[in-house]
Design a protein around this motif. Sequence first.
Motif, PDB file in Angstrom:
ATOM      1  N   UNK A 236      33.995  43.346  29.889  1.00  0.00           N
ATOM      2  CA  UNK A 236      33.018  44.169  30.605  1.00  0.00           C
ATOM      3  C   UNK A 236      31.776  43.345  30.971  1.00  0.00           C
ATOM      4  N   UNK A 237      31.385  42.442  30.095  1.00  0.00           N
ATOM      5  CA  UNK A 237      30.248  41.549  30.368  1.00  0.00           C
ATOM      6  C   UNK A 237      30.536  40.689  31.603  1.00  0.00           C
ATOM      7  N   UNK A 238      31.718  40.096  31.657  1.00  0.00           N
ATOM      8  CA  UNK A 238      32.083  39.265  32.804  1.00  0.00           C
ATOM      9  C   UNK A 238      32.186  40.099  34.078  1.00  0.00           C
ATOM     10  N   UNK A 239      32.755  41.287  33.955  1.00  0.00           N
ATOM     11  CA  UNK A 239      32.863  42.170  35.122  1.00  0.00           C
ATOM     12  C   UNK A 239      31.476  42.529  35.648  1.00  0.00           C
ATOM     13  N   UNK A 240      30.542  42.786  34.739  1.00  0.00           N
ATOM     14  CA  UNK A 240      29.154  43.092  35.121  1.00  0.00           C
ATOM     15  C   UNK A 240      28.524  41.916  35.858  1.00  0.00           C
ATOM     16  N   UNK A 241      28.705  40.698  35.324  1.00  0.00           N
ATOM     17  CA  UNK A 241      28.134  39.518  35.970  1.00  0.00           C
ATOM     18  C   UNK A 241      28.712  39.310  37.367  1.00  0.00           C
ATOM     19  N   UNK A 242      30.009  39.562  37.507  1.00  0.00           N
ATOM     20  CA  UNK A 242      30.631  39.396  38.821  1.00  0.00           C
ATOM     21  C   UNK A 242      30.156  40.474  39.791  1.00  0.00           C
ATOM     22  N   UNK A 243      30.097  41.707  39.319  1.00  0.00           N
ATOM     23  CA  UNK A 243      29.722  42.830  40.179  1.00  0.00           C
ATOM     24  C   UNK A 243      28.259  42.758  40.606  1.00  0.00           C
ATOM     25  N   UNK A 244      27.363  42.468  39.677  1.00  0.00           N
ATOM     26  CA  UNK A 244      25.932  42.535  39.963  1.00  0.00           C
ATOM     27  C   UNK A 244      25.369  41.238  40.534  1.00  0.00           C
ATOM     28  N   UNK A 245      25.976  40.088  40.187  1.00  0.00           N
ATOM     29  CA  UNK A 245      25.389  38.808  40.590  1.00  0.00           C
ATOM     30  C   UNK A 245      26.375  37.870  41.281  1.00  0.00           C
ATOM     31  N   UNK A 273      45.319  41.093  32.626  1.00  0.00           N
ATOM     32  CA  UNK A 273      45.595  42.462  33.068  1.00  0.00           C
ATOM     33  C   UNK A 273      44.575  42.937  34.088  1.00  0.00           C
ATOM     34  N   UNK A 274      43.301  42.610  33.853  1.00  0.00           N
ATOM     35  CA  UNK A 274      42.233  43.058  34.762  1.00  0.00           C
ATOM     36  C   UNK A 274      42.183  42.240  36.051  1.00  0.00           C
ATOM     37  N   UNK A 275      42.850  41.096  36.072  1.00  0.00           N
ATOM     38  CA  UNK A 275      42.775  40.180  37.217  1.00  0.00           C
ATOM     39  C   UNK A 275      41.323  39.898  37.587  1.00  0.00           C
ATOM     40  N   UNK A 276      40.532  39.676  36.579  1.00  0.00           N
ATOM     41  CA  UNK A 276      39.106  39.442  36.780  1.00  0.00           C
ATOM     42  C   UNK A 276      38.902  38.120  37.518  1.00  0.00           C
ATOM     43  N   UNK A 277      38.183  38.127  38.637  1.00  0.00           N
ATOM     44  CA  UNK A 277      38.017  36.903  39.436  1.00  0.00           C
ATOM     45  C   UNK A 277      36.922  35.990  38.883  1.00  0.00           C
ATOM     46  N   UNK A 278      37.000  35.712  37.585  1.00  0.00           N
ATOM     47  CA  UNK A 278      36.014  34.853  36.917  1.00  0.00           C
ATOM     48  C   UNK A 278      36.777  33.858  36.047  1.00  0.00           C
ATOM     49  N   UNK A 279      36.600  32.572  36.313  1.00  0.00           N
ATOM     50  CA  UNK A 279      37.176  31.526  35.474  1.00  0.00           C
ATOM     51  C   UNK A 279      36.159  31.114  34.413  1.00  0.00           C
ATOM     52  N   UNK A 280      36.586  30.236  33.477  1.00  0.00           N
ATOM     53  CA  UNK A 280      35.661  29.926  32.395  1.00  0.00           C
ATOM     54  C   UNK A 280      35.968  28.583  31.738  1.00  0.00           C
ATOM     55  N   UNK A 281      34.940  28.039  31.064  1.00  0.00           N
ATOM     56  CA  UNK A 281      35.044  26.907  30.144  1.00  0.00           C
ATOM     57  C   UNK A 281      34.722  27.416  28.745  1.00  0.00           C
ATOM     58  N   UNK A 282      35.144  26.665  27.738  1.00  0.00           N
ATOM     59  CA  UNK A 282      34.787  27.043  26.369  1.00  0.00           C
ATOM     60  C   UNK A 282      34.712  25.801  25.493  1.00  0.00           C
ATOM     61  N   UNK A 283      34.141  25.978  24.303  1.00  0.00           N
ATOM     62  CA  UNK A 283      34.094  24.935  23.286  1.00  0.00           C
ATOM     63  C   UNK A 283      35.084  25.325  22.196  1.00  0.00           C
TER      64      UNK A 283
END
Length: 472
Positions: A236-245, A273-283
Amino acid sequence: MKVLFVHPHGSNWLGTGQDISAIFNLMPPLGMMSIAAFLEARGITTEIIDCYGTPLRGEALAAEILRRQPDAVGFSCTTSSFLEGYRIAELLKERRPDLPVVFGGAHACSVGVALLDRFPAIDYLVIGEGENTLYELAAAGFRNPAAIPGVGFRRDGCGTLAAPRELIADLDTLPFPAYHRLPGFPRRYNLPLFSYPTAPNTSVISSRGCPYHCSYCDRSVFSRGFRFNSPEYIVEHLAYLHREFGIRHVFFYDDLFTFDRRRVERLCVLMEERRLPVTYNCIARLEHVDDELLRLLRRSGCWQVNFGIESGDPEVLKQHRKFYGLDEVQRKLLMVRKAGLRVKGLFMIGLPGETEQSIRRTIDYALSLPLDEINVTKFTPFPGAPIYRTIGEQGTFTEEWPLMNCLNFVFVPHGMTREQLEGLYNEFIRRFYRRSRIHWGYTKMLWKSPHSVAHFLRHLPAILRFEREQKW
């Protein structure tokens, strides 16, 4: 009630020359933004001045703070930015002696209430997690601090702590950070060049604390436990960042993103499942990854994984962190590359016990690994780190807070000189990046990270000028 948060710039480079770091790597002050969002959700107005994103210093910064007429000012400072923040606090007190001034962040938490004995322009410290502590202090009108856990204050002129603040058990109860309080977000903020496939991008923290006991790590803010947001909250955090910014890529800046395997597996499934259009890096830590987890990360949009390797000398590693076999490091990194992920290695130079020979072993070892890029920091003994207590016995330590930013050798191990360390550091960078394999890797970035290329070319004159100054 209005609380104005200030993130002072401080010293962020090598003490001389132009600071180009913010051009190519500027992350939002997430801790401060989390506290601001928490206060806003409870009816307190907040504003943020991030002096990295909005360059203000000295008299100009103090004037801007006073122009906004806050009821209190909160500074979040690292060790290197503390003295600059304090100079602003002094200017504010000269003009508005009744204005409550609160300091929090890594330096306040690691040094503790002793700061109040030396720095009279500070009224209160927030020790540990700041959300509940600062809210309760503000709700009380910045009165009766002795009744509020986590507050450092003066009693009979001496710094004292009201009581320890319990950690927030459920991080999902926190609102998303107040990104909307940053002017120019996300345009003004950017992850490190060539560390992302697309823009706009930003950083996210989805956990707090670390159970490991590395000698050089300061855990004074979030302690040594491990608490985390649920996979559902993160999505939901990532979806918010994509939607709002319009955010399209994030860097999970958690120390231990992969520590809880079930959490990561569930997150990967949800993102697919959400097919969220946000990729990511991690440690990640090498002991946490295997073929199955890497395949899940790749399918869910992971682009790059960063690993803390620190040293290529086994004896140095054994002194400072949980030891992981150097041959096994090579095997795991090859596994990551085979999964189709980029790999970044994190190293450190100048640790207690190091010699020229051990550092050269680290350089040779790093060149043998299948790494796409590296980050090399200069060991800095921060006040909250375990090694700080005995650091004077292990070498020469020049405790100049503005230079304690992992970009200066403030500590020199016995048997070495600062000039030696600087030479080896520069050799490390030069030998790693001036190889045809690395050049070819960055050539491929023309289509893998086009925004990085455009940003790089736009600021090429500053890069060339800096390289000449450093004699790399």
